[in-house]
Scaffold this motif. Structure first.
Motif, mmCIF file in Angstrom:
data_model
loop_
_atom_site.group_PDB
_atom_site.id
_atom_site.type_symbol
_atom_site.label_atom_id
_atom_site.label_comp_id
_atom_site.label_asym_id
_atom_site.label_seq_id
_atom_site.Cartn_x
_atom_site.Cartn_y
_atom_site.Cartn_z
ATOM 1 N N LEU A 53 0.832 -1.205 0.000
ATOM 2 C CA LEU A 53 0.000 0.000 0.000
ATOM 3 C C LEU A 53 0.865 1.252 0.000
ATOM 4 N N ALA A 54 1.945 1.279 0.817
ATOM 5 C CA ALA A 54 2.808 2.454 0.892
ATOM 6 C C ALA A 54 3.472 2.731 -0.454
ATOM 7 N N GLU A 55 3.874 1.693 -1.148
ATOM 8 C CA GLU A 55 4.545 1.877 -2.441
ATOM 9 C C GLU A 55 3.586 2.341 -3.532
ATOM 10 N N ILE A 87 -4.574 5.424 5.101
ATOM 11 C CA ILE A 87 -3.359 6.209 4.872
ATOM 12 C C ILE A 87 -3.522 7.487 5.673
ATOM 13 N N ARG A 88 -2.573 7.758 6.559
ATOM 14 C CA ARG A 88 -2.666 8.916 7.450
ATOM 15 C C ARG A 88 -1.515 9.873 7.203
ATOM 16 N N ASP A 89 -1.819 11.144 7.540
ATOM 17 C CA ASP A 89 -0.782 12.174 7.561
ATOM 18 C C ASP A 89 -0.115 12.090 8.927
ATOM 19 N N TYR A 137 1.359 -0.812 11.498
ATOM 20 C CA TYR A 137 1.517 0.616 11.200
ATOM 21 C C TYR A 137 2.927 0.837 10.675
ATOM 22 N N LEU A 138 2.992 1.415 9.438
ATOM 23 C CA LEU A 138 4.280 1.603 8.763
ATOM 24 C C LEU A 138 4.362 3.044 8.278
ATOM 25 N N THR A 139 5.441 3.709 8.627
ATOM 26 C CA THR A 139 5.637 5.095 8.182
ATOM 27 C C THR A 139 6.426 5.105 6.880
ATOM 28 N N PHE A 140 6.107 6.102 6.028
ATOM 29 C CA PHE A 140 6.814 6.208 4.746
ATOM 30 C C PHE A 140 6.673 7.652 4.259
ATOM 31 N N THR A 141 7.307 7.959 3.173
ATOM 32 C CA THR A 141 7.272 9.294 2.574
ATOM 33 C C THR A 141 6.798 9.159 1.134
ATOM 34 N N ALA A 142 5.831 10.030 0.763
ATOM 35 C CA ALA A 142 5.315 10.034 -0.611
ATOM 36 C C ALA A 142 5.061 11.470 -1.018
ATOM 37 N N GLY A 148 1.719 7.656 6.956
ATOM 38 C CA GLY A 148 1.713 6.349 7.636
ATOM 39 C C GLY A 148 0.580 5.507 7.115
ATOM 40 N N VAL A 149 0.782 4.230 7.015
ATOM 41 C CA VAL A 149 -0.252 3.320 6.536
ATOM 42 C C VAL A 149 -0.588 2.333 7.648
#
Length: 454
Positions: A53-55, A87-89, A137-142, A148-149
């Motif tokens: 999902l993050a990708e 998907i959260r800010d 819960y996984l944090t990422f940058t887009a 965070g997802v």
């Protein structure tokens, strides 16, 4: 002798318990290993879903979107499957994208909890009978934004599925433990019985060791090497016993042989005494001593008696020979000796001289006990070959019928004889592979039966 515990039973019992414990441990290990693997797979699946999902998150024309095929999003859109993602800010916690079940609050992250796999968390499922929800819960940058997802699944349903799979496994495959245990025990019993067969064989060999075959030894080559020291020790003990037995037999024979000449000389001197009354009394005592010496010599010879394969004896001839030899003795005592034998020879494998002395002992014994005016009857039968010696005396009580064959046994000290005659008879019959038995004679008295191998 009370039999000890069976070695086979003890081995099988311990092997059964060990195998059952091993199977129980194996199934327990499989259970815990399966649980651990399923838990790891479940957590890895959530992590991979979160990464996917993050990708796929991207920002397009002011909107956040997921670039995923519809079939990958289908599980989150089915009402019967309470799966969900959001998907959260990271800055304000606002939900930018969401589908499916409630994902719960954002888990509190400690610095040590943050890694590339994110963090797992659980929370109560809102308004649902599914119990707890398991989330990742996984944090990422887009698109330059810190996001965070969250991906969640019902924990209870997966646990029920795992329990169902495990139950099916043990129901479908667990029964294999019983036939496996039975097959293992069957193979083990056959193997143990085969291993113990050499021990049973040497036990049968040991049963053949006796006065008639003192030179037989246990075969040490066919037994397991762990048992060979025991077999060799038994053979060594038998060697020592045979040597001691031989020394004792030789001493008895030598002593009896050496006593014969002095007794003969002494008897000759006594016969020259002028006092005939004293001479007769001394002669009677010396005759008893001479008879005892003769019997001792016969005992020694009977112990060393070996019947050759080609030796044969005619039982009818033996019976007639004994009757002729003791006829004068019987007449002087006022008794008779009768012989009932067929005209044809009754041949058996045996030594005629040894059988002659055996029958002679029985007849002499009968002459001492049968009343004056009666007869000792010698009967010879051909089928099966046997000799019966019957008297008309008082007979032998049942409790003494086995004792009379013991060396030097006499009912009382006043009974004439050395107590060796019947022992010689038994030993002679053992050397011939036969048996001697005593029973009550018809009409009273004792009847001794010499049974030969046909």
């Amino acid at each position: 002798m009370k039999a000890g515990p069976s070695l086979l039973h003890r081995i099988v019992l311990r092997l059964s318990l060990t195998t059952a414990a091993a199977i129980l441990c194996a199934y327990s290990w499989l259970w815990f290993e399966f649980q651990s693997s399923i838990s790891s797979l479940r957590e890895q699946s959530l992590i991979e879903s979160a990464r996917l999902l993050a990708e796929s998150v991207h920002h397009d024309e002011g909107q956040w979107r997921l670039a995923l095929p519809a079939h990958l999003l289908a599980p989150y859109r089915r009402a019967e499957q309470p799966y969900g993602y959001a998907i959260r800010d990271q800055v304000n916690g606002a939900i930018l994208l969401h589908e499916g079940a409630d994902v719960g609050p954002v888990p509190h992250l400690r610095p040590e909890d943050e890694d590339e796999d994110g963090v797992l968390y659980t929370f109560p499922a809102p308004d649902s009978g599914d119990g707890e929800m398991l989330g990742e819960y996984l944090t990422f940058t887009a698109a330059g934004h810190a996001l965070g997802v969250q991906v969640v699944r019902p924990l209870a349903r997966e646990s029920d599925l795992i329990d169902t799979v495990l139950l099916d496994f043990f129901e479908d495959g667990g029964w294999l433990a019983a036939p496996f245990l039975i097959a293992l025990l069957a193979v083990s019993i056959l193997t143990i019985r085969g291993t113990l067969k050499p021990l049973r064989d040497i036990s049968q060999q040991a049963e053949r060791i006796g006065p008639t075959a003192p030179g037989v030894r246990l075969c040490a080559t066919a037994v397991p090497h762990e048992v060979q020291p025991l077999v060799q020790a038994v053979n060594d003990a038998l060697d020592r016993l045979e040597e001691g037995y031989r020394v004792q037999r030789d001493f008895t024979a030598d002593a009896a042989h050496e006593l014969r000449t002095p007794l003969a000389v002494l008897i000759a001197h006594i016969d020259t005494l002028p006092d005939r009354q004293t001479a007769r009394e001394l002669r009677r005592d010396l005759d008893g001593m001479a008879h005892l010496v003769e019997q001792l010599l016969r005992v020694a010879r009977s112990e060393a008696l070996v019947i050759q394969p080609d030796e044969q004896a005619d039982l009818a001839e033996v019976a007639r020979g004994v009757a002729e030899y003791l006829a004068l003795v019987a007449i002087r005592a006022g008794r008779l000796i009768e012989v009932e034998a067929p005209d044809q020879p009754v041949r058996v494998r045996g030594q005629a001289d040894a059988l002659f002395h055996a029958v002679r002992n029985l007849v002499e014994n009968g002459l001492r006990h049968t009343p004056a005016g009666t007869a000792v009857v010698i009967t010879v039968e051909a089928r099966p070959p046997l000799i019966r010696v019957r008297d008309h005396g008082p007979g032998i009580p049942d409790e003494r019928k086995e004792l009379v064959f013991q060396r030097f046994w006499r009912a009382d000290r006043q009974t004439p004889g050395s107590g060796l005659g019947l022992a010689i008879v038994r030993r002679t019959m053992e050397a011939h592979g036969g048996q001697v038995r005593v029973q009550d004679a018809p009409g009273g008295g004792a009847e001794f039966c010499l049974h030969f191998v046909p």
